[in-house]
Design a protein around this motif. Structure first.
Motif, mmCIF file in Angstrom:
data_model
loop_
_atom_site.group_PDB
_atom_site.id
_atom_site.type_symbol
_atom_site.label_atom_id
_atom_site.label_comp_id
_atom_site.label_asym_id
_atom_site.label_seq_id
_atom_site.Cartn_x
_atom_site.Cartn_y
_atom_site.Cartn_z
ATOM 1 N N VAL A 92 0.843 -1.198 0.000
ATOM 2 C CA VAL A 92 0.000 0.000 0.000
ATOM 3 C C VAL A 92 0.876 1.246 0.000
ATOM 4 C CG1 VAL A 92 -1.889 -1.166 1.191
ATOM 5 C CG2 VAL A 92 -0.145 0.035 2.521
ATOM 6 N N SER A 93 0.259 2.373 -0.305
ATOM 7 C CA SER A 93 0.974 3.644 -0.336
ATOM 8 C C SER A 93 0.875 4.337 1.014
ATOM 9 C CB SER A 93 0.380 4.556 -1.415
ATOM 10 O OG SER A 93 -0.943 4.947 -1.048
ATOM 11 N N LEU A 94 1.699 5.342 1.186
ATOM 12 C CA LEU A 94 1.645 6.147 2.404
ATOM 13 C C LEU A 94 0.288 6.817 2.539
ATOM 14 C CD1 LEU A 94 2.990 7.435 4.880
ATOM 15 C CD2 LEU A 94 3.912 9.198 3.367
ATOM 16 N N ALA A 95 -0.252 7.292 1.429
ATOM 17 C CA ALA A 95 -1.566 7.947 1.465
ATOM 18 C C ALA A 95 -2.649 6.974 1.922
ATOM 19 C CB ALA A 95 -1.910 8.517 0.095
ATOM 20 N N ASP A 96 -2.580 5.727 1.441
ATOM 21 C CA ASP A 96 -3.564 4.718 1.850
ATOM 22 C C ASP A 96 -3.465 4.431 3.344
ATOM 23 O OD1 ASP A 96 -4.502 4.439 -0.734
ATOM 24 O OD2 ASP A 96 -3.185 2.749 -1.203
ATOM 25 N N ALA A 97 -2.236 4.297 3.838
ATOM 26 C CA ALA A 97 -2.039 3.994 5.254
ATOM 27 C C ALA A 97 -2.513 5.148 6.131
ATOM 28 C CB ALA A 97 -0.567 3.687 5.521
ATOM 29 N N ARG A 98 -2.226 6.348 5.715
ATOM 30 C CA ARG A 98 -2.650 7.512 6.507
ATOM 31 C C ARG A 98 -4.160 7.610 6.535
ATOM 32 N NH1 ARG A 98 -1.431 12.078 4.563
ATOM 33 N NH2 ARG A 98 -1.031 13.262 6.464
ATOM 34 N N ALA A 99 -4.804 7.289 5.418
ATOM 35 C CA ALA A 99 -6.264 7.311 5.383
ATOM 36 C C ALA A 99 -6.843 6.238 6.300
ATOM 37 C CB ALA A 99 -6.754 7.111 3.952
ATOM 38 N N GLN A 100 -6.198 5.062 6.330
ATOM 39 C CA GLN A 100 -6.668 3.978 7.197
ATOM 40 C C GLN A 100 -6.624 4.383 8.661
ATOM 41 O OE1 GLN A 100 -7.922 1.099 6.249
ATOM 42 N NE2 GLN A 100 -7.959 -0.069 8.153
ATOM 43 N N LEU A 101 -5.646 5.205 9.017
ATOM 44 C CA LEU A 101 -5.483 5.651 10.397
ATOM 45 C C LEU A 101 -6.226 6.954 10.672
ATOM 46 C CD1 LEU A 101 -1.678 4.884 10.849
ATOM 47 C CD2 LEU A 101 -3.619 3.501 11.590
ATOM 48 N N ASN A 102 -7.037 7.377 9.697
ATOM 49 C CA ASN A 102 -7.830 8.603 9.836
ATOM 50 C C ASN A 102 -6.959 9.822 10.128
ATOM 51 O OD1 ASN A 102 -10.401 7.319 9.455
ATOM 52 N ND2 ASN A 102 -10.230 6.515 11.543
ATOM 53 N N MET A 103 -5.803 9.876 9.474
ATOM 54 C CA MET A 103 -4.933 11.033 9.610
ATOM 55 C C MET A 103 -5.308 12.074 8.565
ATOM 56 S SD MET A 103 -1.168 9.350 10.202
ATOM 57 C CE MET A 103 -0.731 8.484 11.720
ATOM 58 N N GLY A 104 -5.388 13.298 8.978
ATOM 59 C CA GLY A 104 -5.712 14.385 8.074
ATOM 60 C C GLY A 104 -4.551 14.725 7.161
ATOM 61 N N PRO A 105 -4.813 15.503 6.094
ATOM 62 C CA PRO A 105 -3.767 15.861 5.125
ATOM 63 C C PRO A 105 -2.565 16.568 5.745
ATOM 64 C CG PRO A 105 -5.937 16.428 4.286
ATOM 65 C CD PRO A 105 -6.134 16.051 5.724
ATOM 66 N N SER A 106 -2.808 17.290 6.831
ATOM 67 C CA SER A 106 -1.708 18.047 7.447
ATOM 68 C C SER A 106 -0.993 17.276 8.548
ATOM 69 C CB SER A 106 -2.239 19.364 8.023
ATOM 70 O OG SER A 106 -3.209 19.114 9.033
ATOM 71 N N GLU A 107 -1.470 16.080 8.870
ATOM 72 C CA GLU A 107 -0.858 15.277 9.934
ATOM 73 C C GLU A 107 0.260 14.420 9.348
ATOM 74 O OE1 GLU A 107 -3.722 13.609 12.971
ATOM 75 O OE2 GLU A 107 -5.143 14.097 11.382
ATOM 76 N N LEU A 218 -3.420 -3.105 5.156
ATOM 77 C CA LEU A 218 -3.833 -1.909 5.898
ATOM 78 C C LEU A 218 -4.273 -2.259 7.314
ATOM 79 C CD1 LEU A 218 -5.812 -0.038 3.101
ATOM 80 C CD2 LEU A 218 -3.657 0.700 4.155
ATOM 81 N N ILE A 219 -4.968 -3.377 7.469
ATOM 82 C CA ILE A 219 -5.413 -3.810 8.799
ATOM 83 C C ILE A 219 -4.204 -4.136 9.674
ATOM 84 C CG2 ILE A 219 -6.563 -5.686 10.047
ATOM 85 C CD1 ILE A 219 -8.603 -5.779 7.751
ATOM 86 N N ILE A 220 -3.206 -4.804 9.098
ATOM 87 C CA ILE A 220 -1.994 -5.137 9.853
ATOM 88 C C ILE A 220 -1.255 -3.867 10.264
ATOM 89 C CG2 ILE A 220 0.261 -6.256 9.723
ATOM 90 C CD1 ILE A 220 -1.056 -8.290 7.792
ATOM 91 N N ILE A 221 -1.124 -2.928 9.327
ATOM 92 C CA ILE A 221 -0.461 -1.665 9.646
ATOM 93 C C ILE A 221 -1.191 -0.937 10.766
ATOM 94 C CG2 ILE A 221 0.043 0.644 8.748
ATOM 95 C CD1 ILE A 221 0.584 -0.700 6.023
ATOM 96 N N GLU A 222 -2.504 -0.875 10.670
ATOM 97 C CA GLU A 222 -3.295 -0.190 11.708
ATOM 98 C C GLU A 222 -3.122 -0.880 13.053
ATOM 99 O OE1 GLU A 222 -7.918 1.261 12.519
ATOM 100 O OE2 GLU A 222 -7.489 -0.273 11.012
ATOM 101 N N HIS A 223 -3.154 -2.199 13.037
ATOM 102 C CA HIS A 223 -3.027 -2.962 14.282
ATOM 103 C C HIS A 223 -1.658 -2.733 14.931
ATOM 104 C CE1 HIS A 223 -3.331 -6.295 17.099
ATOM 105 N NE2 HIS A 223 -2.185 -6.745 16.649
ATOM 106 N N LEU A 224 -0.590 -2.824 14.130
ATOM 107 C CA LEU A 224 0.753 -2.614 14.672
ATOM 108 C C LEU A 224 0.922 -1.188 15.173
ATOM 109 C CD1 LEU A 224 2.857 -4.498 11.962
ATOM 110 C CD2 LEU A 224 2.321 -5.285 14.276
ATOM 111 N N TRP A 225 0.359 -0.242 14.460
ATOM 112 C CA TRP A 225 0.458 1.166 14.837
ATOM 113 C C TRP A 225 -0.232 1.421 16.176
ATOM 114 C CZ3 TRP A 225 3.184 5.133 12.966
ATOM 115 C CH2 TRP A 225 2.807 6.442 13.330
ATOM 116 N N GLU A 226 -1.422 0.869 16.345
ATOM 117 C CA GLU A 226 -2.202 1.150 17.551
ATOM 118 C C GLU A 226 -1.709 0.360 18.757
ATOM 119 O OE1 GLU A 226 -6.228 0.508 16.363
ATOM 120 O OE2 GLU A 226 -6.400 2.508 15.493
#
Length: 267
Positions: A92-107, A218-226
């Motif tokens: 996945v891309s950085l944009a996809d991962a950031r969207a999965q984590l509900n990060m805004g464009p400026s975060e 994306l689910i794995i990334i979100e899980h590891l991140w949280e």
């Protein structure tokens, strides 16, 4: 993790016997590159007392090991840093991962740290599937005792680039070699059979990455991140697995189900 071609800064704070910052009389830096060779960049005089800083422009992907030795005062420091390839392997891309984590464009503060999870998630997905997902070049050696077939280990195979003995004395025309992309079975259709230590270079991976593979990553990334931040709830996204900070599963069950062709016990 930094990108190939980016600058890595070796940063060492030098102090004298009393603990006060001090400029060393001499400083020698050695960096061992991923291919085993070494470089010794010059060490400039500190602009701030005791703060030795060396900017090194990376030229190879992989793990680097550096050691800085100073004299007057005499000290020694060592560390490592990793440089990712010019074309990093990520499902996945950085944009996809950031969207999965509900990060805004400026975060964007955590972007570099977040990118470090991509390789882990990609590896987890590929291990679960038993196949290559992100397209890349594979080079593998086979010991062959005169045979007309070989089984390439990484599938799906997209194309065969070359086949040659390790010493380069013998090559095979790829037009005379047929590869089954899904199984990796390579057959000699005409010409000499394969023999010796043969290096095969080929492209493997998915031309189009399926949506379930991408979602699982994306689910794995979100899980590891949280879980790293201890912010998960009592249950892992609806799974029956409970979580407490410092413990848990690296791959949530819902991600594995997306990668499994069929659930256990389902005909």
């Amino acid at each position: 993790m930094i990108d190939l071609g980016a600058v890595y800064q070796v940063a060492v704070d030098v102090a004298d016997a009393s603990g006060a910052p001090a400029d060393p009389a001499s400083a020698d830096l050695t960096i061992i590159l991923p291919d085993g060779t070494t470089v010794s960049p010059g060490v400039p005089a500190p602009t701030t007392t005791g703060q030795v800083r060396v900017d090194y422009v990376t030229v190879q992907a992989g793990r680097h090991v550096w050691r800085l030795v100073t004299g007057g005062p005499t000290t020694a420091y060592a560390d490592v840093f990793d440089v990712q390839p010019a074309m990093p392997a990520g499902i996945v891309s950085l944009a996809d991962a950031r969207a999965q984590l509900n990060m805004g464009p400026s975060e964007t503060t955590d972007d570099d740290e977040l990118r470090g999870f991509f390789g882990a998630a990609t590896g987890a997905v590929e291990r679960a599937l038993g196949r290559v997902v992100v397209r890349r070049t594979i080079v593998e050696r086979h010991e062959i005792c005169r045979a007309s077939e070989a089984l390439l280990r990484r599938v799906p195979v997209l194309s065969l680039t070359s086949a040659a003995t390790a010493d380069g004395s013998t090559t095979w025309n790829t037009a005379n070699l047929r590869v089954d992309g899904e199984t990796g079975l390579l057959k000699v259709t005409s010409g000499e059979p394969l023999a010796g230590d043969v290096d095969f270079t080929y492209q493997a991976g998915e031309v189009v990455i399926p949506d379930d593979y991408r979602l699982a990553a994306l689910i794995i990334i979100e899980h590891l991140w949280e879980t790293q931040r201890g912010t998960m709830g009592v249950q892992l996204g609806g799974d029956s697995e409970t979580y407490s900070p410092g413990r848990g599963f690296a791959i949530p069950r819902r991600a594995l189900e997306l990668l499994d062709p069929q659930l256990p016990g389902v005909a």
